[in-house]
Motif scaffolding. Structure first.
Motif, PDB file in Angstrom:
ATOM      1  N   PRO A   1     -19.972 -18.860 -76.106  1.00 27.41           N
ATOM      2  CA  PRO A   1     -19.323 -18.068 -75.071  1.00 27.41           C
ATOM      3  C   PRO A   1     -19.664 -16.579 -75.082  1.00 27.41           C
ATOM      4  O   PRO A   1     -18.787 -15.753 -74.759  1.00 27.41           O
ATOM      5  CB  PRO A   1     -17.852 -18.291 -75.369  1.00 27.41           C
ATOM      6  N   ALA A   2     -20.873 -16.188 -75.423  1.00 33.27           N
ATOM      7  CA  ALA A   2     -21.265 -14.777 -75.371  1.00 33.27           C
ATOM      8  C   ALA A   2     -21.126 -14.250 -73.945  1.00 33.27           C
ATOM      9  O   ALA A   2     -21.480 -14.931 -72.977  1.00 33.27           O
ATOM     10  CB  ALA A   2     -22.699 -14.606 -75.856  1.00 33.27           C
TER      11      ALA A   2
ATOM     12  N   ASP B   1     -22.446 -13.071 -67.716  1.00 30.88           N
ATOM     13  CA  ASP B   1     -23.049 -12.028 -66.888  1.00 30.88           C
ATOM     14  C   ASP B   1     -24.137 -12.584 -65.966  1.00 30.88           C
ATOM     15  O   ASP B   1     -24.427 -11.985 -64.918  1.00 30.88           O
ATOM     16  CB  ASP B   1     -23.698 -10.948 -67.771  1.00 30.88           C
ATOM     17  N   MET B   2     -24.745 -13.694 -66.340  1.00 30.90           N
ATOM     18  CA  MET B   2     -25.826 -14.259 -65.545  1.00 30.90           C
ATOM     19  C   MET B   2     -25.359 -14.632 -64.137  1.00 30.90           C
ATOM     20  O   MET B   2     -26.129 -14.568 -63.178  1.00 30.90           O
ATOM     21  CB  MET B   2     -26.417 -15.479 -66.249  1.00 30.90           C
ATOM     22  N   VAL B   3     -24.098 -15.027 -64.020  1.00 30.98           N
ATOM     23  CA  VAL B   3     -23.559 -15.382 -62.703  1.00 30.98           C
ATOM     24  C   VAL B   3     -23.486 -14.149 -61.819  1.00 30.98           C
ATOM     25  O   VAL B   3     -23.894 -14.174 -60.649  1.00 30.98           O
ATOM     26  CB  VAL B   3     -22.174 -16.035 -62.851  1.00 30.98           C
ATOM     27  N   ARG B   4     -22.997 -13.051 -62.367  1.00 39.06           N
ATOM     28  CA  ARG B   4     -22.893 -11.816 -61.585  1.00 39.06           C
ATOM     29  C   ARG B   4     -24.276 -11.282 -61.225  1.00 39.06           C
ATOM     30  O   ARG B   4     -24.487 -10.757 -60.131  1.00 39.06           O
ATOM     31  CB  ARG B   4     -22.106 -10.772 -62.367  1.00 39.06           C
TER      32      ARG B   4
ATOM     33  N   TYR C   1     -13.618 -13.443 -69.750  1.00 40.92           N
ATOM     34  CA  TYR C   1     -14.598 -12.675 -68.973  1.00 40.92           C
ATOM     35  C   TYR C   1     -14.026 -12.227 -67.640  1.00 40.92           C
ATOM     36  O   TYR C   1     -14.447 -11.215 -67.081  1.00 40.92           O
ATOM     37  CB  TYR C   1     -15.838 -13.533 -68.745  1.00 40.92           C
ATOM     38  N   GLY C   2     -13.075 -12.973 -67.112  1.00 45.24           N
ATOM     39  CA  GLY C   2     -12.452 -12.616 -65.840  1.00 45.24           C
ATOM     40  C   GLY C   2     -12.600 -13.643 -64.743  1.00 45.24           C
ATOM     41  O   GLY C   2     -12.094 -13.450 -63.631  1.00 45.24           O
TER      42      GLY C   2
ATOM     43  N   ASP D   1     -24.292 -11.410 -57.507  1.00 45.29           N
ATOM     44  CA  ASP D   1     -23.670 -10.128 -57.161  1.00 45.29           C
ATOM     45  C   ASP D   1     -22.226 -10.344 -56.679  1.00 45.29           C
ATOM     46  O   ASP D   1     -21.809  -9.868 -55.631  1.00 45.29           O
ATOM     47  CB  ASP D   1     -24.486  -9.411 -56.077  1.00 45.29           C
ATOM     48  N   THR D   2     -21.479 -11.091 -57.482  1.00 39.35           N
ATOM     49  CA  THR D   2     -20.099 -11.406 -57.151  1.00 39.35           C
ATOM     50  C   THR D   2     -19.152 -10.713 -58.126  1.00 39.35           C
ATOM     51  O   THR D   2     -19.531 -10.346 -59.245  1.00 39.35           O
ATOM     52  CB  THR D   2     -19.841 -12.918 -57.241  1.00 39.35           C
TER      53      THR D   2
END
Length: 229
Positions: free
Chosen positions: A156-157, A162-165, A191-192, A169-170
């Motif tokens: 779970p790093a 972050d790869m999704v954002r 992560y949120g 760009d969400t």
């Protein structure tokens, strides 16, 4: 903000990780597993995950194919089956084409029809993921197969989430992250992301600082309640 992207873990969430051992046990070559395939599958999965965490902590990265092989080798030795290279080869080959859970194709089709962007975020290598989604016939339902190999560290790093954002760009609150792994659900929640924990095994919630937003036993009803997040 409303959910726009539904991001799935792959192994254990979309694909049945016990499928390789179960399929092997039903063949003449895998007769040695006929009474013990479930135990082998459990050992294999546990060691596979343990090795991802240890490699992430130590910085000694190896891809998920290698980790999967290492977990299998430990498990076969633990069960006294390490003297059968043909069985090992068969199990690794079957792992490439794990079956999807029965509800997965219809669930993805419904989400896509409703306008959600669906993708995978997985520890698996790009080739492993490509083989799995193609074999399951769901490749046309997924916008992207995001592999941790792009960042070189396992979930779970935070770098993985972050790869999704980076890709879309969400904002995190526009994402529903779906995983069958309690530790992954906790990491994604921290992560949120909004998080659905697919608790197929009926396990207790992990004692971690962050909890899933919602828990279900499978993915059948996800298209019906996704707007509730």
């Amino acid at each position: 903000m409303p959910i726009t992207h539904c991001i799935f873990d792959a192994y254990g969430t979309l694909f049945d990780v016990a499928g390789a051992a179960r399929a092997a046990a039903a063949t003449p070559q895998g007769a040695a597993l006929s009474q013990h395939w479930a135990q082998l599958a459990a050992h294999w999965r546990a060691k596979q995950l343990e090795y991802t965490w240890l490699r992430a902590i130590t910085g000694d990265h190896a891809d998920f194919q290698q980790v999967t092989q290492d977990g299998l080798d430990w498990s076969l030795e633990a069960m006294g089956l390490d003297g059968d290279p043909a069985l090992r080869a068969q199990l690794l080959d079957l792992y490439r084409t794990l079956p999807a859970y029965p509800e997965v194709p219809a669930m993805l089709q419904a989400l896509n029809a409703a306008g959600y962007t669906c993708a995978i975020l997985s520890n698996g290598t790009p080739q492993m993921l490509s083989d799995a989604v193609t074999s399951a016939g769901i490749d046309g339902q997924l916008d992207a197969l995001l592999s941790i190999e792009d960042v070189g560290i396992y979930k779970p790093a935070r770098a993985v989430y972050d790869m999704v954002r980076t890709r879309y760009d969400t904002n995190p609150d526009e994402v529903l992250f779906v995983s069958s792994n309690g530790w992954d659900a906790a990491g994604a929640s921290g992560y949120g992301f909004n998080v659905l924990w697919v608790n197929r095994a009926g396990q207790p919630v992990d004692r971690m600082p962050h909890k899933p937003t919602r828990t279900e036993r499978d993915l059948t009803n996800l298209p019906h309640f996704i707007k509730e997040f």
